[in-house]
Design an enzyme around this catalytic site. Structure first.
Site, PDB file in Angstrom:
ATOM      1  N   ASP A 173       0.844  -1.196   0.000  1.00  0.00           N
ATOM      2  CA  ASP A 173       0.000   0.000   0.000  1.00  0.00           C
ATOM      3  C   ASP A 173       0.882   1.250   0.000  1.00  0.00           C
ATOM      4  O   ASP A 173       1.815   1.364   0.799  1.00  0.00           O
ATOM      5  CB  ASP A 173      -0.887  -0.019   1.250  1.00  0.00           C
ATOM      6  N   GLY A 226      -7.780   8.281   7.093  1.00  0.00           N
ATOM      7  CA  GLY A 226      -8.085   8.534   8.497  1.00  0.00           C
ATOM      8  C   GLY A 226      -9.527   8.992   8.632  1.00  0.00           C
ATOM      9  O   GLY A 226     -10.410   8.580   7.882  1.00  0.00           O
ATOM     10  N   ALA A 264     -11.466   4.707   2.949  1.00  0.00           N
ATOM     11  CA  ALA A 264     -12.887   4.358   2.905  1.00  0.00           C
ATOM     12  C   ALA A 264     -13.405   3.751   4.206  1.00  0.00           C
ATOM     13  O   ALA A 264     -14.416   3.061   4.205  1.00  0.00           O
ATOM     14  CB  ALA A 264     -13.148   3.404   1.739  1.00  0.00           C
ATOM     15  N   SER A 265     -12.734   4.010   5.314  1.00  0.00           N
ATOM     16  CA  SER A 265     -13.291   3.577   6.594  1.00  0.00           C
ATOM     17  C   SER A 265     -14.512   4.419   6.940  1.00  0.00           C
ATOM     18  O   SER A 265     -14.612   5.588   6.553  1.00  0.00           O
ATOM     19  CB  SER A 265     -12.242   3.705   7.709  1.00  0.00           C
TER      20      SER A 265
END
Length: 309
Positions: A82, A181, A213-214
């Site tokens: 990532d 975040g 995309a949290s």
């Protein structure tokens, strides 16, 4: 079964109008919780290693833990780098056995991003490794990635087409309103679905990626606060928006913050309720269970990838 790259995984996701969850890993318990959830849901899976994880755990250690997971569970797993910030880091991870890498040239000029991405693609494809790149800038902080909200830029659809055609990259992370975040923009989180649909129409059949995309699951924020924390009321991307994006060509959705919140909440709760316990297994066990619960929810109720293998 061996590790796989993302090519067939994304092809099936695009055709089935669902997304594959890409979950950041840092240690054994996180990997176990994620993999257990994916195995129960019969879903393909991407385990990804960030710059912070590389510094903390060493990518070789993480790779060996992932290899243990594929021996234990009969599911498709890709091991993904990532936010690789250079060709050299991407090359190192490819040589170490990663099956997918991301080169993040979003801070570079358009032409320089193309030049290095193409270099990574040529090296990776010769070794059956898939490559993700990024076009546009997401606001927020994730390990070494730090972009102010005012510096964020959305992905230009026409540039996306040119970028893909000139680099041969396998998937593209786009900026349409997500944030690394917690959510970093004023007002309520919004995704630019018109932009997403435009990019998808110009790149039919092509897998797109959402970073940041949290959903910042409030139950875990509240639990952290209840058990000795001071996490502010941060916002994330509503899950119904992520589910919609998965039907519009987004084949990979990244999750990190939600895992951190769940694990931290579980550890805090256990230690507050059991102050005399000092055995890490006692508090990391509940943390692993919390990770599994979050991942299972994302796969089943948000991304739609259950029973995809």
């Amino acid at each position: 079964m061996p590790l796989v790259n993302t090519r067939e995984m994304f092809k099936k996701a695009y055709e089935g109008k669902y997304a594959i969850g890409a979950f950041n890993v840092n240690n054994m318990e996180i990997i176990q919780g994620i993999v257990d959830a994916a195995a129960e849901e019969k879903s393909g899976l991407i385990l990804q290693v960030s710059a912070g994880a590389r510094k903390y755990a060493n990518p070789i250690y993480l790779r060996k833990l992932v290899e243990a997971a594929i021996e234990d569970k009969d599911i498709d797993i890709a091991l993904h780098l990532d936010h690789g910030e250079s060709f050299e880091i991407c090359k190192q991870c490819i040589d170490d056995g990663f099956t997918s890498v991301m080169f993040d040239g979003s801070a570079l000029s358009f032409e320089e991003n193309i030049r290095i991405t193409k270099q990574v693609v040529e090296y990776a494809h010769a070794r059956n490794v898939t490559v993700e790149a990024e076009l546009g800038k997401l606001a927020g902080v994730e390990d070494d990635v730090n972009v102010k909200a005012e510096d964020a830029t959305y992905t230009d659809p026409a540039q996306a087409v040119e970028f893909v055609e000139r680099t041969g990259v396998d998937s593209l992370a786009i900026a349409i309103g997500t944030s690394h975040g917690a959510y970093k923009f004023k007002g309520e989180p919004q995704l630019d679905f018109e932009r997403l649909e435009k990019i998808s129409s110009l790149l039919p059949g092509y897998p797109l990626v959402l970073h940041g995309a949290s959903s910042v699951m409030q139950e875990y924020v509240q639990m952290c606060n209840e058990y000795g924390g001071s996490i502010p009321g941060a916002k994330g991307v509503p899950e119904e928006m992520l589910a919609r994006a998965a039907k519009l060509g987004v084949c990979k959705i990244n999750v990190d913050t939600d895992l951190r919140l769940a694990m931290t909440a579980a550890v805090r709760k256990f230690l507050i309720e059991n102050p005399s316990v000092f055995d890490p297994r006692k508090y990391l066990g509940p943390a692993r269970d919390a990770i599994k619960e979050v991942v299972q929810h994302k796969i089943k109720d948000v991304f739609g990838s259950s029973d995809s293998i």
